[in-house]
Write a protein that holds these residues in place. Structure first.
Motif, PDB file in Angstrom:
ATOM      1  N   LEU A   1       1.089  -1.180  -0.068  1.00 56.53           N
ATOM      2  CA  LEU A   1      -0.080  -0.411   0.285  1.00 56.53           C
ATOM      3  C   LEU A   1       0.779   1.009   0.032  1.00 56.53           C
ATOM      4  CD1 LEU A   1      -2.972  -0.448   2.299  1.00 56.53           C
ATOM      5  CD2 LEU A   1      -2.601  -1.063   0.295  1.00 56.53           C
ATOM      6  N   ASN A   2       2.083   1.085   0.469  1.00 55.56           N
ATOM      7  CA  ASN A   2       2.989   2.079   0.307  1.00 55.56           C
ATOM      8  C   ASN A   2       3.880   2.439  -0.207  1.00 55.56           C
ATOM      9  OD1 ASN A   2       0.918   3.686   2.393  1.00 55.56           O
ATOM     10  ND2 ASN A   2       1.958   2.017   3.726  1.00 55.56           N
ATOM     11  N   GLY A   3       5.261   0.772  -0.533  1.00 59.56           N
ATOM     12  CA  GLY A   3       6.170   1.235  -0.729  1.00 59.56           C
ATOM     13  C   GLY A   3       5.750   0.794  -2.292  1.00 59.56           C
ATOM     14  N   LEU A   4       5.331  -0.020  -3.091  1.00 62.06           N
ATOM     15  CA  LEU A   4       5.445  -0.380  -4.436  1.00 62.06           C
ATOM     16  C   LEU A   4       5.726   1.048  -5.525  1.00 62.06           C
ATOM     17  CD1 LEU A   4       1.990  -2.264  -5.108  1.00 62.06           C
ATOM     18  CD2 LEU A   4       4.122  -2.846  -4.713  1.00 62.06           C
ATOM     19  N   ALA A   5       5.657   2.067  -4.926  1.00 56.75           N
ATOM     20  CA  ALA A   5       6.052   3.519  -5.663  1.00 56.75           C
ATOM     21  C   ALA A   5       6.061   5.017  -4.443  1.00 56.75           C
ATOM     22  CB  ALA A   5       4.694   4.319  -7.042  1.00 56.75           C
TER      23      ALA A   5
ATOM     24  N   GLU B   1       1.515   6.611  -8.303  1.00 62.35           N
ATOM     25  CA  GLU B   1       1.813   5.096  -9.465  1.00 62.35           C
ATOM     26  C   GLU B   1       1.971   4.155  -8.804  1.00 62.35           C
ATOM     27  OE1 GLU B   1       5.841   6.998  -8.783  1.00 62.35           O
ATOM     28  OE2 GLU B   1       6.201   8.257 -10.524  1.00 62.35           O
ATOM     29  N   ILE B   2       1.388   3.484  -7.452  1.00 58.41           N
ATOM     30  CA  ILE B   2       1.343   2.827  -6.971  1.00 58.41           C
ATOM     31  C   ILE B   2      -0.145   2.150  -7.694  1.00 58.41           C
ATOM     32  CG2 ILE B   2       0.166   1.658  -4.677  1.00 58.41           C
ATOM     33  CD1 ILE B   2       2.077   3.648  -3.009  1.00 58.41           C
ATOM     34  N   VAL B   3      -1.133   3.108  -8.153  1.00 61.77           N
ATOM     35  CA  VAL B   3      -2.484   2.231  -8.086  1.00 61.77           C
ATOM     36  C   VAL B   3      -1.924   1.569 -10.144  1.00 61.77           C
ATOM     37  CG1 VAL B   3      -4.350   3.602  -9.270  1.00 61.77           C
ATOM     38  CG2 VAL B   3      -4.076   3.945  -6.884  1.00 61.77           C
ATOM     39  N   THR B   4      -0.631   2.053 -10.446  1.00 60.62           N
ATOM     40  CA  THR B   4      -0.763   1.600 -11.515  1.00 60.62           C
ATOM     41  C   THR B   4      -0.331   0.606 -11.287  1.00 60.62           C
ATOM     42  OG1 THR B   4       1.200   2.102 -11.499  1.00 60.62           O
ATOM     43  CG2 THR B   4       0.619   3.926 -12.507  1.00 60.62           C
TER      44      THR B   4
END
Length: 373
Positions: free
Chosen positions: A151-155, A160-163
């Protein structure tokens, strides 16, 4: 006459050996008249079951928010899910110490909160689509820390996380992993609560023995182990470098969210002091507890009431923790001395609980201490 004297001498030696053995091993039962059953009932009915009930509700909200996000991966739904995750994570601090019964059987605390989470392996699981969270080898790829990463670390930002859940070539893999994480926490929480509200509550409350297998002795050990290892060491000591050659900021709780590590620590301290004092989860008048047990025994240390000393030290430790930055990574990197000072105050509590309280209650520590405390 020589035989008579020899017999008397042997009898004296036998009594001495028996006394020494008794001192070393501790009695199987203590004979004070404190109402352990009332304390166990207060723990179960007013603290543990209500805390698990509240946690189960928060986790259900998180699972629903996960489903809503997966159905429509938007920034707004991501933020709603993140808020539900945080609420559940905060609530978890009130049940994490109760590693007894079903929670112990299923490794509840480890499956929900081993950190740092293993990012590379999480990405491998997502890519392969194959993982089994029942395996002990996966405890650091699941739970709240894994959700923190998802939820917080992908981008770097929410868009950008939503992508990762929309236009990424394996968006379905990310959605499936996110859903499995949330559903697993919900399943484990429901299993523990069902056990307490089923038959385990009565088993726990009626197990008033003061031996090592008694409910008081077992939960006392669980409480102190949690405070020493999960709270003092896990939340503060390990990232601050107490047990290593340098600081480990990457090992803070909620590393990817970054600004709630302090909140989780303070919540855990509150939960610990409330349990020590037998305070109802819903705020009612405190019942029988470690405090009332120590007071019943009139336990004094250095001329002062031991329960008062413990409560005073809880206050000192919490005040010191309140001085920390909300972001423990920043705190460690800019002024780690405050983390070390917080650890020291928590360590003073460990001594009061693990040495003084344990001796007063005549409970033996049942776990191995390997960190030199």
């Amino acid at each position: 006459m020589k035989f008579l004297k020899l017999g008397i001498l042997l009898a004296i030696i036998a009594v001495a050996i028996s006394a020494c053995s008794s001192d070393n091993d501790g009695p199987a039962e203590t004979n004070d008249n404190f109402d352990r059953g009332a304390m166990l009932a207060n723990w179960a009915d007013n603290i543990i079951i209500p805390a698990y009930t509240s946690f189960n509700s928060k986790v259900a909200e998180m699972e629903a928010a996960t489903a809503a996000f997966n159905a429509a991966p938007t920034v707004e739904n991501l933020q709603s899910l993140r808020a539900a995750w945080k609420d559940a994570y905060v609530s978890f601090q009130h049940v994490s110490m109760f590693e007894i019964g079903k929670a112990e059987d299923i490794r509840f605390r480890n499956r929900l909160n081993v950190y740092p989470t293993k990012v590379a392996q999480i990405e491998d699981f997502i890519a392969s689509g194959t993982y089994d969270f029942n395996l002990p080898s996966t405890i650091d790829k699941q739970g709240f820390p894994a959700l923190d990463y998802m939820l917080n670390g992908l981008a770097e930002n929410d868009a950008e996380i939503v992508t990762f859940y929309t236009t990424n070539s394996n968006a379905e893999g990310y959605k499936n992993y996110l859903s499995t994480l949330s559903q697993t926490i919900k399943s484990l929480s429901s299993e523990v609560l069902a056990s307490w509200t089923g038959g385990y509550r009565d088993t726990f409350v009626t197990n008033t023995s003061s031996s090592a297998s008694g409910a008081v002795d077992k939960l006392t050990n669980d409480y102190i182990f949690y405070f020493e290892k999960a709270l003092r060491a896990g939340k503060v000591g390990i990232p601050a470098g107490i047990f290593s050659n340098g600081t480990l900021p990457q090992n803070v709780e909620a590393f990817y969210k970054k600004d709630i590590s302090k909140e989780l620590l303070l919540e855990a301290i509150d939960a610990s002091v409330n349990f020590f004092n037998g305070k109802s989860f819903n705020g009612a008048t405190p019942g029988q507890s470690f405090k009332t047990y120590l007071d019943y025994l009139n336990t004094i240390k250095n001329g002062e009431n031991l329960s008062a000393l413990i409560n005073n030290q809880f206050t000192v430790a919490k005040n010191k923790a309140n001085e920390l930055n909300a972001n423990f990574v920043q705190q460690i990197e800019t002024d780690n001395s405050k983390m070390l000072e917080t650890y020291d105050e928590l360590q003073r509590l460990v001594v009061l609980l693990k040495v003084d309280m344990i001796q007063a209650l005549d409970v033996n520590i049942d776990y191995v201490d390997a960190d030199g405390d």
